[in-house]
Design an enzyme around this catalytic site. Structure first.
Site, short mmCIF file in Angstrom:
data_model
loop_
_atom_site.label_atom_id
_atom_site.label_comp_id
_atom_site.label_asym_id
_atom_site.label_seq_id
_atom_site.Cartn_x
_atom_site.Cartn_y
_atom_site.Cartn_z
N CYS A 2 -84.69 37.31 -3.15
CA CYS A 2 -85.04 37.70 -1.80
C CYS A 2 -84.17 36.93 -0.80
CB CYS A 2 -86.49 37.45 -1.43
SG CYS A 2 -87.67 38.29 -2.49
N ARG A 27 -79.01 38.52 -3.67
CA ARG A 27 -80.18 37.75 -4.09
C ARG A 27 -81.36 38.63 -4.46
NH1 ARG A 27 -79.78 32.35 -1.44
NH2 ARG A 27 -82.00 32.15 -1.68
N TRP A 75 -86.61 41.15 -3.78
CA TRP A 75 -86.67 41.25 -5.24
C TRP A 75 -88.15 41.17 -5.56
CZ3 TRP A 75 -88.32 38.14 -9.41
CH2 TRP A 75 -87.86 38.55 -10.66
N ASN A 99 -90.19 34.68 1.58
CA ASN A 99 -89.65 34.49 0.22
C ASN A 99 -90.59 33.56 -0.50
OD1 ASN A 99 -87.37 35.87 0.78
ND2 ASN A 99 -86.03 34.08 0.87
N GLY A 100 -90.78 33.77 -1.79
CA GLY A 100 -91.63 32.86 -2.56
C GLY A 100 -92.89 33.56 -3.03
N GLU A 480 -74.46 33.07 -24.52
CA GLU A 480 -74.01 33.48 -23.19
C GLU A 480 -73.41 34.89 -23.23
OE1 GLU A 480 -74.59 32.69 -20.35
OE2 GLU A 480 -72.95 33.41 -19.11
N LYS A 484 -74.85 38.06 -21.10
CA LYS A 484 -74.02 38.88 -20.20
C LYS A 484 -74.19 40.35 -20.53
CE LYS A 484 -73.48 36.69 -17.79
NZ LYS A 484 -73.82 35.32 -17.64
N GLU A 487 -77.67 41.79 -19.62
CA GLU A 487 -77.91 41.85 -18.18
C GLU A 487 -77.30 43.08 -17.53
OE1 GLU A 487 -76.21 37.86 -17.23
OE2 GLU A 487 -77.86 37.82 -15.80
N HIS A 503 -81.00 33.99 -42.77
CA HIS A 503 -82.40 33.59 -42.84
C HIS A 503 -83.32 34.61 -42.18
CE1 HIS A 503 -81.31 29.77 -44.60
NE2 HIS A 503 -80.35 29.68 -43.70
N LYS A 599 -80.03 37.19 -7.84
CA LYS A 599 -79.08 36.09 -8.08
C LYS A 599 -79.76 34.73 -8.18
CE LYS A 599 -75.01 34.42 -8.65
NZ LYS A 599 -74.44 34.64 -9.98
C1 F6R Z 1 -77.18 35.01 -15.78
C2 F6R Z 1 -77.64 34.30 -14.62
C3 F6R Z 1 -78.97 33.61 -14.70
C4 F6R Z 1 -78.87 32.22 -14.02
C5 F6R Z 1 -80.26 31.57 -13.98
C6 F6R Z 1 -80.19 30.16 -13.41
O1 F6R Z 1 -75.96 35.62 -15.57
O2 F6R Z 1 -77.00 34.26 -13.62
O3 F6R Z 1 -79.41 33.49 -16.02
O4 F6R Z 1 -77.98 31.44 -14.75
O5 F6R Z 1 -81.12 32.34 -13.21
O6 F6R Z 1 -79.65 30.17 -12.14
P1 F6R Z 1 -79.05 28.86 -11.49
O7 F6R Z 1 -77.86 28.48 -12.27
O8 F6R Z 1 -78.72 29.26 -10.08
O9 F6R Z 1 -80.12 27.81 -11.55
#
Ligand code: F6R
Length: 604
Positions: A2, A27, A75, A99-100, A480, A484, A487, A503, A599
């Protein structure tokens, strides 16, 4: 997670709110809205989906003289992403954005409904505006009603409220969600949940602290702390340099950010390497005095970089290291001993769960360090020490360059600690430092490689799942890579240690199971190769990524030969990022704003 904006001044309020929201859209982008109050008259607009829908709806609306306005990009947490649930939320004559999460909203809502209030949305936020209006009936001023409202709500919030009963004022409150106010010589006031929307508009900013609340009007800012005591805002200069990322000819921010990695890693290294040692001027070497253990805590991609760090700290610095997922750590009543350095990792510096673990560690008296990309973020302000990753603004929701710079910082930090603890020979330290200087070259995207991945991607658009597999440091990279892919492609993917497949997961092997195998030359190559052969023998479709020819794979992406597995790590990181990107593009997905994500996750 948000985005909030607010504006008080004479300029075109709608334009300022929308351009601020544009900066924050990454965001959260389920819906957006604005409310503008001018001459006792409210205009409010909301739209579901991306900001362009709101821009379209407001195209005929403008203000030319003094007005106050608030805006929000959402969001969804409570209630679906519908227009009714979009902010700002209306009472009888006031609007609020938030927000929150208001944790006691259900109880408050029940009381308000019993008093005859009708709710239009399913959100927790709507209680704020109704509670405020209820309090207003008995209060001597709008501010008194607002203050009382803040005392009655519990949870995490950044709130802006505008009301006809004080039509030249914006009320604000902050607890647990970031917000700042900016000013300039023209007497305008700007609010936002991060500083980017304010760049170019404001000269000075004040970052609110938890518990801060108050109001602004054309003349002043009245600020109070959580005990209700008046306090002076603490203004600092805001950079005039518009960091706001533009796509610069790339199709997506994510693509641009993958290509940028070479440059940003150069920045990460800048001034921190000399021939014989790693330098972190921002660290006091005493930070490590008496430290016997490192505990790393983070979420998502940052958690993966922390996992990779645990290999480096134990291998190079010979220090016991453990890694925790922040949302788990918070509630499991962990034992925290004072000989542990507590390190949080976060791109945004605002992730609620990670921030909370930092507070826990501080409360337990541990020394704390944050590895972060955003200066002045909540974590940076709270931790005892900070290393900035210098990745620049990352706009793609799927994190790429933030991860790359985090791993770079961790590699440097493990050598820095190795030097302090004398755990590596000078010769090895110098060799490693030389390697560090080669990262920018190893992550450069070559056209031929990108083209090959583009072509291959068409074979990976279906199937019943992906396994990214790797051993040692390449296991976090596998995690990772899988994150990716899921997502942005919405295909199911898992990261797994290669040696663990037999396993259980190997039962899934068939031609529709896609295995993306990371096979570095310089780290457990033979062992990893055997694990891939086991999958190949069971007819799993295999895409191998390696500098060495591998004939048991269906597809093969050949990486360059390097002298060390760390450089192989960085090159393979780029390969898995590009593979996810190209699969997502072929599936026609929104690469930069994938569904259901945001984000910066400022709710737990
Ligand atoms: C994945 C991604 C999320 C962030 C996670 C932590 O591509 O961006 O998994 O890594 O939400 O966010 P930060 O690093 O901002 O604490």
């Amino acid at each position: 997670m948000c985005g909030i904006v607010g504006y008080l001044g004479e300029k075109n309020t709608k334009e300022i709110l929308l351009s601020g929201l544009k900066e924050l859209e990454y965001r959260g982008y389920d819906s957006a809205g604005i409310a503008v109050l001018q001459d006792d008259n409210f205009e409010s607009y909301k739209a579901v989906g991306k900001l362009v829908n709101l821009e379209e709806k407001t195209k005929d609306f403008t203000t030319e003289s003094f007005a106050v306005g608030i805006g929000h990009t959402r969001w969804a947490t409570h209630g679906k992403p519908t227009e009714l649930n979009a902010h700002p939320h209306l009472g009888e004559s006031s609007y609020v954005v938030h927000n929150g999460i208001i944790e006691n909203y259900a109880e408050l809502k029940k009381q308000l409904q019993a008093d005859g209030v009708t709710f239009l949305s399913q959100t927790d936020t709507e209680v704020i505006v109704h509670l405020f209006e209820k309090n207003l009936k008995d209060a001597s001023s709008a501010f008194e009603a607002f203050e009382q409202t803040i005392q009655e709500i519990q949870g995490a919030y950044a709130i802006l409220l505008v009301t006809k009963s004080e039509d030249k004022t914006i009320f604000f409150a902050k607890y647990g969600s970031p917000m700042l106010v900016g000013i300039n010589a023209e007497g305008e006031k700007y609010f936002a949940s991060s500083d980017t929307p304010l760049i170019g508009h404001c000269t000075d900013v004040n970052y609110f602290e938890d518990g801060d609340y108050g109001y602004v009007d054309a003349q002043s800012i009245a600020l109070f702390d959580k005990e209700g005591r008046k306090k002076e805002p603490h203004f600092t200069k805001l950079s005039t340099n518009k960091l706001s990322a533009q796509k610069d000819g790339y199709r997506f921010f994510m693509e641009k950010e993958i290509y940028e990695q070479s440059n940003v890693i150069t920045d990460t290294l800048l001034g921190r390497l000399c021939e014989e040692e790693v330098l972190f001027d921002e660290l006091d070497t005493q930070l490590f005095d008496g430290i016997e253990e490192i505990k790393l805590c983070a979420c998502g991609t940052s958690y993966h970089s922390a996992l990779s760090a645990s290999y480096m700290f134990e291998r190079y610095s010979k220090i016991k290291t453990s890694v925790e997922i922040a949302s788990e750590f918070r509630y499991r009543q962990p034992i925290m001993s004072k000989d542990t350095l507590f390190v949080v990792i976060s791109q945004s510096g605002e992730t609620a769960d990670t921030l909370e673990t930092l507070k826990m560690a501080k409360k337990a008296g541990l020394k704390t360090l944050v590895i972060c990309n955003v200066d002045n973020s909540s974590m940076v302000r709270l931790a005892d020490a900070c290393i900035l990753t210098r990745a620049g603004v990352e706009k793609g929701v799927a994190s790429t360059k933030a991860f790359a710079t985090q791993v770079t910082v961790f590699w440097m930090l493990s050598l820095y600690v190795a030097k302090l603890r004398d755990t590596l020979s000078q010769e090895e330290l110098s060799r490693q430092i030389k390697l560090l200087r080669e990262i920018p070259t190893s992550v450069k995207v070559e056209d031929a490689m990108h083209e090959r991945i583009k072509r291959l991607s068409k074979r990976y658009l279906h199937g019943h799942g992906f396994f990214f597999i790797g051993r040692d440091l390449f296991f976090p990279l596998a995690l990772e890579g899988a994150l990716k892919l899921k997502e942005i492609s919405y295909l199911h993917a898992e990261g797994y240690p290669s040696g663990e497949m037999k396993h259980g997961p190997i039962a899934l092997a068939d031609p529709e199971l896609f295995t993306i195998a990371l096979l570095p030359q310089h780290l457990l190559y033979e062992k990893s190769k055997s694990n891939v052969e086991e999958l190949s023998a069971r007819d799993s479709t295999i895409c191998a990524i390696s500098p060495l020819e591998f004939d048991k794979a269906d597809d093969f992406i050949q990486t360059k030969k390097h002298n060390d597995y760390m450089l192989e790590f960085f090159e393979m990181m780029v390969v898995v990022q590009l593979l996810s990107l190209e699969i997502s593009v072929r599936l026609g997905n929104d690469v930069d704003m994938p569904r259901n994500l945001a984000k910066s996750v400022t709710v737990e």
